[in-house]
Design a protein around this motif. Sequence first.
Motif, mmCIF file in Angstrom:
data_model
loop_
_atom_site.group_PDB
_atom_site.id
_atom_site.type_symbol
_atom_site.label_atom_id
_atom_site.label_comp_id
_atom_site.label_asym_id
_atom_site.label_seq_id
_atom_site.Cartn_x
_atom_site.Cartn_y
_atom_site.Cartn_z
ATOM 1 N N VAL A 1 38.922 37.447 39.913
ATOM 2 C CA VAL A 1 40.123 36.460 40.242
ATOM 3 C C VAL A 1 40.216 36.495 41.890
ATOM 4 O O VAL A 1 40.339 35.446 42.490
ATOM 5 C CB VAL A 1 41.325 36.684 39.620
ATOM 6 N N PHE B 1 47.140 38.619 35.927
ATOM 7 C CA PHE B 1 47.726 37.558 36.687
ATOM 8 C C PHE B 1 49.298 37.647 36.586
ATOM 9 O O PHE B 1 49.757 36.729 37.215
ATOM 10 C CB PHE B 1 47.585 36.224 35.732
ATOM 11 N N ILE C 1 41.948 29.776 36.328
ATOM 12 C CA ILE C 1 41.077 30.694 35.853
ATOM 13 C C ILE C 1 41.998 31.255 34.525
ATOM 14 O O ILE C 1 43.015 31.413 34.480
ATOM 15 C CB ILE C 1 41.092 31.899 36.872
ATOM 16 N N TYR D 1 38.286 41.825 36.243
ATOM 17 C CA TYR D 1 39.001 40.756 36.241
ATOM 18 C C TYR D 1 39.727 40.752 37.449
ATOM 19 O O TYR D 1 39.727 39.445 38.115
ATOM 20 C CB TYR D 1 39.997 40.790 35.049
ATOM 21 N N ARG D 2 40.484 41.434 38.030
ATOM 22 C CA ARG D 2 41.222 41.340 39.238
ATOM 23 C C ARG D 2 40.277 40.963 40.503
ATOM 24 O O ARG D 2 40.592 40.201 41.091
ATOM 25 C CB ARG D 2 42.030 42.632 39.555
ATOM 26 N N ARG E 1 39.791 33.006 43.971
ATOM 27 C CA ARG E 1 40.832 32.772 44.662
ATOM 28 C C ARG E 1 40.661 32.473 46.216
ATOM 29 O O ARG E 1 41.350 31.630 46.673
ATOM 30 C CB ARG E 1 42.128 33.323 44.319
#
Length: 357
Positions: A312, A338, A324, A308-309, A316
């Motif tokens: 993201v 997040f 998101i 996920y990181r 971004r």
Amino acid sequence: MFQFEKIIIHREVADTPIAGNIRRAFKNLPLEWVDREPEPGGPISLRQSKKVLYLTAFKGQLVKPCPGTREYICCGYQILNTATNCPIDCSYCILQAYFNQSYLRIFANTDEIFARLKAFVKEQEGRPIRLGTGEFTDSLVLDPFTRFSTLLAEEIAAFPQLAVELKTKSGAIENLLLLPRVDRLIISWSLNAEEVIRKEEHGAAGLAERLEAAEACQRKGYRLGFHFDPLIFFPGWEKAYQDTVDRLFSKIGPEHIAWISLGCFRYLPALKPIIQERFPRSRFIHEEFIPALDGKRRYPQARRVEMYRRLVGWIRGHAPGALIYLCMENPMVWNKVFGFIPGEGHPTLTEMLDARI
């Protein structure tokens, strides 16, 4: 793309627009009329079930909340049932473990469906409503034949608090490009790494075709959604998914995107033997998975957070202000990815998404 073998139509929906559209689109296919639920006459494989179109009336609860669980953060999505089963044959599809139906069912009683939908919207007394038709089927893959999107757009035009998301792995947008109004529909694509699309999403459009379709909808003025779900771990996943993100933003401007969701592959235990039997060359099912609170099997949390990181960060880099969110993840994962938990000093996920309607 799809080699259908037969059409079955329940007489109850014989005179509906969808029945007429299907008959015109497949006029050379064998047609059977029935007065009750048809029986296949013997065992039928999942692959074979996708070759028969069965038009019938939907009699159950038309609009249902997304089947979230208490331990995970849910988006507050409402599901509009328009069909079950799907002609696309993704190896990882969880519907393989949900449905044991002999045919690809299309609910053709649109007058009743739309009347019940309007009643549901009025009951909400002006509250924002996000509906989707892509929970139990692909929203658009059969739309060139059913023309459901055309019927739907006309019926929902009068409800400014309503947004209907049509989610697809196809490039079937012909009817969408002809609609006079685009403000109540959000057109979304499930995206994945090119390798996953090629090996696991059998019958789906390629990445290039999906992005070209999204670009065409962007020019038409539609708001768009993108769903990286399921994210699948495999050697080289980082470069493959970063390439997908880069290709997405080479076609689509961030200002046209309503939301982007991320979700790692998870599965019901009953799905694993089905995948092993139907898709013996698929290797992703043999990675490390752990039991989760919802009874499914998931990647270990550290792996999910890492994936996920990375996604993201890549998103971004192109769209700093993009909304998101994580699909069906727990608060701890949200906080690690997040730095906050929806609903704890921040708007809930439902509130964040409703604000985009």
